[in-house]
Scaffold this motif. Sequence first.
Motif, PDB file in Angstrom:
ATOM      1  N   ILE A   1      -7.643 -12.822 -16.201  1.00 25.30           N
ATOM      2  CA  ILE A   1      -7.388 -13.690 -15.052  1.00 25.30           C
ATOM      3  C   ILE A   1      -7.921 -15.097 -15.306  1.00 25.30           C
ATOM      4  O   ILE A   1      -7.277 -16.095 -14.948  1.00 25.30           O
ATOM      5  CB  ILE A   1      -7.988 -13.073 -13.777  1.00 25.30           C
ATOM      6  N   ALA A   2      -9.093 -15.202 -15.958  1.00 28.18           N
ATOM      7  CA  ALA A   2      -9.631 -16.532 -16.285  1.00 28.18           C
ATOM      8  C   ALA A   2      -8.715 -17.251 -17.266  1.00 28.18           C
ATOM      9  O   ALA A   2      -8.502 -18.468 -17.156  1.00 28.18           O
ATOM     10  CB  ALA A   2     -11.036 -16.393 -16.862  1.00 28.18           C
ATOM     11  N   LYS A   3      -8.151 -16.519 -18.226  1.00 33.42           N
ATOM     12  CA  LYS A   3      -7.204 -17.110 -19.179  1.00 33.42           C
ATOM     13  C   LYS A   3      -5.961 -17.619 -18.448  1.00 33.42           C
ATOM     14  O   LYS A   3      -5.472 -18.729 -18.706  1.00 33.42           O
ATOM     15  CB  LYS A   3      -6.825 -16.074 -20.231  1.00 33.42           C
ATOM     16  N   TYR A   4      -5.439 -16.817 -17.557  1.00 34.43           N
ATOM     17  CA  TYR A   4      -4.250 -17.204 -16.787  1.00 34.43           C
ATOM     18  C   TYR A   4      -4.526 -18.458 -15.965  1.00 34.43           C
ATOM     19  O   TYR A   4      -3.714 -19.392 -15.949  1.00 34.43           O
ATOM     20  CB  TYR A   4      -3.862 -16.037 -15.887  1.00 34.43           C
ATOM     21  N   GLU A   5      -5.655 -18.503 -15.304  1.00 37.08           N
ATOM     22  CA  GLU A   5      -6.028 -19.679 -14.506  1.00 37.08           C
ATOM     23  C   GLU A   5      -6.136 -20.923 -15.383  1.00 37.08           C
ATOM     24  O   GLU A   5      -5.609 -21.992 -15.046  1.00 37.08           O
ATOM     25  CB  GLU A   5      -7.367 -19.414 -13.804  1.00 37.08           C
TER      26      GLU A   5
END
Length: 252
Positions: free
Chosen positions: A135-139
């Motif tokens: 999720i941090a990568k996507y953000e």
Amino acid sequence: MSRDIPALVRLLWRHEIPVGRARGRPARITVDDLVASGIAIADADGIAALTMRAVASRLGTGPMSLYAHVPDKTTLLALMADQVLSDMTHAVDDGAAGWRARLERLAAENRALHLEHPWLSSSGADAMPIGPGAIAKYERELRALEPLGLPPLDTDACLTLLVEFARASAAAELAATDADADWWADAAPVLAGLAGPERFPLATRIGAIAGEQHGAPRDAAHAWRFGLDRILDGIASLAGDAHGARAERRTD
């Protein structure tokens, strides 16, 4: 994958979920130990070498002791995938680079990720992006696209296109080996009588020109650069269309 999705989520987010202090002596190994050992085995020897027995052997314990921490190998793979996404190397955006440079960097970082961890895509371990690393990568990657002002669905689709192209490019490079040239050299005399220019004129002519230019049957670096440029050109066109549509709406 375990059907207990809430349990998987708790494992993925284990460092952010408060837990009470366990009684008795602390466990000799932790989930983090299993994840690190699994990554080391898969990176070194491939996904086929990753077994619970191999992980246990690396940690100096019995296989059954691992199941006190993770329910199965598929869950371990999900934890491994999220960890490498969390550890992914990425440049700090200082705001000076233009959107195209940012997206080139984003794609290159994803390609490097899959070259470093080939098992990540071959195992499908990153197919459930519900962990903190994913999720941090996507953000972070959405922020590279956000200044283009595309509609949300197009923003997501452009990111997916870049990431999947990087994944496919890495897989193609990993599949190409130094033996390719020797393979083609051995096959050429037989193919000459079966796949000649009379039957396959375009394949023969264009394939020969490409092979001569690349000095090899295929050139992964050229395919990467050519494909990425075409994708970025398409995103530029899409962004231009979106800006034009907004300008038209303002003048109506």
